[in-house]
Structure formats: structure tokens, C-alpha cells
Scaffold this active site. Sequence first.
Site, PDB file in Angstrom:
ATOM      1  N   GLU A 223       0.802  -1.230   0.000  1.00  0.00           N
ATOM      2  CA  GLU A 223       0.000   0.000   0.000  1.00  0.00           C
ATOM      3  C   GLU A 223       0.839   1.287   0.000  1.00  0.00           C
ATOM      4  O   GLU A 223       0.673   2.151   0.855  1.00  0.00           O
ATOM      5  CB  GLU A 223      -0.966  -0.025   1.187  1.00  0.00           C
ATOM      6  CG  GLU A 223      -1.891  -1.233   1.156  1.00  0.00           C
ATOM      7  CD  GLU A 223      -2.762  -1.381   2.404  1.00  0.00           C
ATOM      8  OE1 GLU A 223      -2.709  -0.503   3.285  1.00  0.00           O
ATOM      9  OE2 GLU A 223      -3.492  -2.391   2.500  1.00  0.00           O
TER      10      GLU A 223
ATOM     11  N   GLU B  41      -6.387 -11.073  -0.556  1.00  0.00           N
ATOM     12  CA  GLU B  41      -7.311 -10.488   0.430  1.00  0.00           C
ATOM     13  C   GLU B  41      -8.753 -10.417  -0.090  1.00  0.00           C
ATOM     14  O   GLU B  41      -9.472  -9.450   0.152  1.00  0.00           O
ATOM     15  CB  GLU B  41      -6.806  -9.110   0.870  1.00  0.00           C
ATOM     16  CG  GLU B  41      -5.356  -9.130   1.321  1.00  0.00           C
ATOM     17  CD  GLU B  41      -4.868  -7.821   1.922  1.00  0.00           C
ATOM     18  OE1 GLU B  41      -5.701  -7.055   2.441  1.00  0.00           O
ATOM     19  OE2 GLU B  41      -3.650  -7.574   1.868  1.00  0.00           O
TER      20      GLU B  41
END
Length: 380
Positions: free
Chosen positions: A163, A268
Amino acid sequence: MTKRNSLYFASIFLAAIFLLSCNRTEQRDPVSLKEAFKPKFHIGTALNARQVMGHDSATMKVVKKHFNSIVAENCMKSGMIQREEGKFNFELPDQFVKFGEENDMFIIGHTLIWHSQAPRWFFTDEDGNDVSREILIERMKNHISTVVGRYKGRVNGWDVVNEAILDDGSYRKSKFYEIIGEDFIKLAFQFAHEADPEAELYYNDYSMAVPGKRNGVVKMVQKLQEQGVKIDAIGMQGHIGLDYPEVQEFENSIKAYSDLGVKVMVTELDLSVLPMPDWGAGAEISTDYEYQKELNPYTEGLPDSVNVLFEKRYLDFFNLFLKHQDVISRVTLWGVNDNNSWKNNWPVRGRTDYPLLFDRNNEPKPVVDKIIQEALTKDR
């Protein structure tokens, strides 16, 4: 009863037993997810600390039966492994890796460098001031070298950086970026490669179907490749909802990332059926909204009308993954069953969500068999 009748009934009884045994032999256990997807890509799940410690045997039976890849949900993050400088705690990571090895699974380490859940000492000196660029680089190197080196040849792949790009394509202004600059990404991959040259190395992020972020990630990876940095795959976090993101935009990103010559992983994966207070939140873990009853509409179970949408959405995405099985190497669910999903508490705490393929009793939802059938009928 005559002797003849006794022999007759005995023969009937033995014949019945024989037929029952034949039926049992012919009956097979239903095909599992990992069996259906084995020729195509790894199918994985995330394990939490309780599962890693062996305190949830019912869930672990599901993991062994249906999944051939695992990722650590939290126990391998830097804040968990090295709370204090130089003091590494490998108790849970060791158990996690051991479980994966004992069950012949493709093991993913998550995550080496992430702005969230990093220990505070990483960025400050004894007076609480930001450390120098050189010191932070040294701390990064020591952490990555120690962790990756410990599991050299045992962990198959690492989420090296997590991220680092915002939805508009710019770099996230994290402490890593503020102190080191964008080179922190290149350095993290270099340190990981030095620690285990054979391990696969990944970049992982959420909202990867957003065009702005897609463009930013493509530019970042292209720059890394021009600098000779080893990067094997891009992880697209699959935190999806009933109407976001658009399947076409997700597919556009699969194509854009694979065009870089790397594999694509869907990481995820979960499908929230609950309303989002802010559609622009992505999966920013720091987001926290106040609980409101209207944001938690399904406390007593999922209505049939919503379940129809849920099944269609999952099937749409799995069909997309099967369509691109030549470039997708792994699809990982973020959790095993609805009860242990983070979506029950994000971005609003205390809600009841239904985002995974197994219900709160570890029973497969009807969509599981439909997904399996799609996999079995899609050739490479």
C-alpha cells in the site's frame, strides 16, 4: 423357520451388505476448491493468530481440505515481529510456516514494509525525533534480512511492500517516503532478494481497479524494472462489494499489470454485503466510522434476495479469474469463515457481515459448489 428359509434370508442379508459396501466405495467426497483449481492457480486463505496456535481445529479442517496456500493475516507484520528494536518474536510465524510445510502449502509472508502496523521506534530516535535517511534504511535492511533470512527456502513468496500508492497514483506520504523518498520501495525489494534469491517478491495494494492507482502502480513497477529490481507479481487486494468495483475495471487492471511481464495475484478477497459509509475508503485500515443501526441491516441472517446478488457477484469474479488464469498465479480469501472476517469490524465496528465462502459454522455456502463447477468446466 426351515433351514432352507434360513439360508435364503442369510443370502439376502449378505447381498444387501455387499450392495451397501459397493455404494460406499463408489461414493466420493465432493471436489474441494483446491482440487478444482489445482491445474489453474493456487487458492489460498489468511490465518489469524488463534488458528495458527491451533485453537480452532474446526476451521483448520476447512483450511486443509479446501486451500493449498496460506498467508499470515497479522503475525508476520513488522509491529508484531519486532515490537522493540533488535528483539524479534518468531513464535507465531514459526508455527505458521510449520503448518504450511506440514500440509504442502504455498506459503506467503505478509508483509515486510507497510506504513501501518509498523513499530513506532522504526522512525524515531531516543528523543522522539525522526531518524536520518541512513538510519531508517539500516533498520529496514536489518528487519528484512532477519525475517526473510530466517525463512529462506521455506516461505515461497513475500509481500515486500504494501500500500505505497494512493488512489490518484501518487506516492503515499508515509514515514518511509518522507524520510527515504520513493527509493524505499526499491531498497526493500533489493534487501528481500539478497536475503532469499529464490523467493518470489510482490507488491500488494488495495483499490487496484481504480484507474488512477492502476496508472501509478504501472509507472512505479516500470521504474523498478528499469532499475533492475526483481519483482515477480502484483497483488490486487480483492476487498469488493456488491456493486464496486466494476468487473470491467478490475479486468483492465489485470491486463495492465500482466502487460508488465509479471504475474497477477488476487489477494485479500472478500465480498461485503453491507453498506459503505464512504465509497472512497478503499481498504485504508485506519478508517473508523461511528456505528449506526442502518449500517448493520442483516444481524439475523442474509435475506435470499441479497444472497442471490452475493452468489452472482462471486461467480462473476471467479469467472474473470478463470478467464485470465494464464497470468493469475494465486487467489487468496482474506479469512476462512464469516465469523473471523475483519469486515465485521471495518470500517464500522460491531457489524455482522457475510463476506467469505464459508459461514459462521464453517459450512460451505451454496456458491462454493457453483464456483467449483465453473473451475471444473473451464479448460486452460
